[in-house]
Design a protein around this motif. Sequence first.
Motif, PDB file in Angstrom:
ATOM      1  N   LEU A 175       0.852  -1.229  -0.030  1.00 51.95           N
ATOM      2  CA  LEU A 175       0.032   0.045  -0.150  1.00 51.95           C
ATOM      3  C   LEU A 175       1.052   1.132   0.101  1.00 51.95           C
ATOM      4  CD1 LEU A 175      -2.721   1.400   0.236  1.00 51.95           C
ATOM      5  CD2 LEU A 175      -2.764   1.037   2.722  1.00 51.95           C
ATOM      6  N   PHE A 176       2.053   1.266   0.837  1.00 54.36           N
ATOM      7  CA  PHE A 176       2.658   2.320   0.832  1.00 54.36           C
ATOM      8  C   PHE A 176       3.456   2.715  -0.609  1.00 54.36           C
ATOM      9  CE2 PHE A 176       7.474   4.108   1.633  1.00 54.36           C
ATOM     10  CZ  PHE A 176       6.961   5.064   2.592  1.00 54.36           C
ATOM     11  N   ARG A 177       3.946   1.549  -1.128  1.00 53.51           N
ATOM     12  CA  ARG A 177       4.255   1.989  -2.787  1.00 53.51           C
ATOM     13  C   ARG A 177       3.325   2.726  -3.543  1.00 53.51           C
ATOM     14  NH1 ARG A 177       9.199  -1.696  -4.560  1.00 53.51           N
ATOM     15  NH2 ARG A 177      10.511  -1.751  -2.842  1.00 53.51           N
ATOM     16  N   LEU A 178       2.209   1.711  -3.369  1.00 55.28           N
ATOM     17  CA  LEU A 178       0.888   2.251  -4.234  1.00 55.28           C
ATOM     18  C   LEU A 178       0.851   3.812  -4.229  1.00 55.28           C
ATOM     19  CD1 LEU A 178      -1.343  -0.738  -4.078  1.00 55.28           C
ATOM     20  CD2 LEU A 178      -0.137   0.059  -6.243  1.00 55.28           C
ATOM     21  N   VAL A 179       0.770   4.288  -2.659  1.00 52.08           N
ATOM     22  CA  VAL A 179       0.498   5.494  -2.508  1.00 52.08           C
ATOM     23  C   VAL A 179       1.425   6.646  -3.104  1.00 52.08           C
ATOM     24  CG1 VAL A 179       0.603   7.422  -0.564  1.00 52.08           C
ATOM     25  CG2 VAL A 179      -0.833   5.056  -0.236  1.00 52.08           C
ATOM     26  N   HIS A 180       2.776   6.124  -3.233  1.00 49.77           N
ATOM     27  CA  HIS A 180       3.891   6.762  -3.837  1.00 49.77           C
ATOM     28  C   HIS A 180       4.126   6.374  -5.142  1.00 49.77           C
ATOM     29  CE1 HIS A 180       4.618   8.706   0.037  1.00 49.77           C
ATOM     30  NE2 HIS A 180       4.411   7.465   0.349  1.00 49.77           N
ATOM     31  N   PHE A 186      10.253   6.183  -4.506  1.00 48.64           N
ATOM     32  CA  PHE A 186       9.488   6.099  -3.302  1.00 48.64           C
ATOM     33  C   PHE A 186      10.145   6.156  -2.036  1.00 48.64           C
ATOM     34  CE2 PHE A 186      10.756   1.679  -3.905  1.00 48.64           C
ATOM     35  CZ  PHE A 186      11.033   1.187  -2.659  1.00 48.64           C
ATOM     36  N   TYR A 189      10.374   4.020   4.411  1.00 49.80           N
ATOM     37  CA  TYR A 189       9.476   3.930   5.201  1.00 49.80           C
ATOM     38  C   TYR A 189       9.893   4.683   6.770  1.00 49.80           C
ATOM     39  CZ  TYR A 189       5.121   2.285   7.522  1.00 49.80           C
ATOM     40  OH  TYR A 189       3.911   2.139   8.078  1.00 49.80           O
ATOM     41  N   TYR A 217      10.079  14.123   4.150  1.00 45.51           N
ATOM     42  CA  TYR A 217       8.861  13.423   4.549  1.00 45.51           C
ATOM     43  C   TYR A 217       9.023  13.044   5.916  1.00 45.51           C
ATOM     44  CZ  TYR A 217       6.084   9.245   3.611  1.00 45.51           C
ATOM     45  OH  TYR A 217       5.018   8.437   3.896  1.00 45.51           O
ATOM     46  N   LYS A 221       6.199  13.202   8.583  1.00 49.58           N
ATOM     47  CA  LYS A 221       5.614  12.192   9.425  1.00 49.58           C
ATOM     48  C   LYS A 221       6.093  11.999  10.920  1.00 49.58           C
ATOM     49  CE  LYS A 221       3.109  10.404   5.880  1.00 49.58           C
ATOM     50  NZ  LYS A 221       1.830  10.661   6.044  1.00 49.58           N
TER      51      LYS A 221
END
Length: 264
Positions: A175-180, A186, A189, A217, A221
């Motif tokens: 999901l993290f990769r899909l978001v970016h 990317f 994390y 980034y 976060k």
Amino acid sequence: MLNRMRFVIRDDDLNYFSKSADIERWYADIFAQGIPVGFSAIPFVKPVSDVYTAGVQAENKEYPIHGNTELVSYVRSNPLIEILQHGTTHETNNGYEYSKTSGLVDDTRRGKEELQKTFGAQFKNIFVPPHDWIGSHGVRAVEATHMNIIRGRGAGLRNWIPRFAYLRIFFMMLLFRLVHAFQTSFPAYPSVLDFGKHKEACSYRLEDTDVFDGLAYAKQKDGIFVVVTHLHFYTNEKKERLLRLIEKAREHGAAFVASSSLFS
């Protein structure tokens, strides 16, 4: 601390052939600011290891790091230095050292014992894979020796061990990769990942073109930011880049912490 970005320096490839004068040359001003550095050390380097060995003409045998007594004395005198384990010999034979599919449990334990014996409490239970590459057998070897891992950006997708924590993190990272997905690269994390029997933190290399974006980034976060440097391959330009990164992190209100604090 939990609501503040944490900044960590990881310097790779410390070994028997390293010189304390090089540490002093490149890090004296950073230590003077109270900033700790985690040196990932090779327990048993060889002249044929795929790493800096000062171009020595030496017998092709293992050189345990404890044999460099001047280096060991310097490290042990500096409370801002932590020692992490960086492979066992850092040799590449038909693949990177920790991509092997057998024999790594004994190798890892032998290397850890050398660093514990040599550096005492300054050795922390943290493993840094040579070339940031580790296979699933390597992960099991690290777990068997009760260490955590700091690696590059591939955590969660490059290894598979049949365990619920791995399945959970696999989907987290997917999901993290899909978001970016629409970014040119990317980000690492920004939090520690818990795989059940070990934890992992991801890092940037100082030379990465997006390293300052990664810092921003991590700030966004309130996460962790680990930058990887190499003592033996510093240049004035690289040192200036590190100093600018530190200054930007200070502007962001980062806490400059030791590697071990990520897992405490």
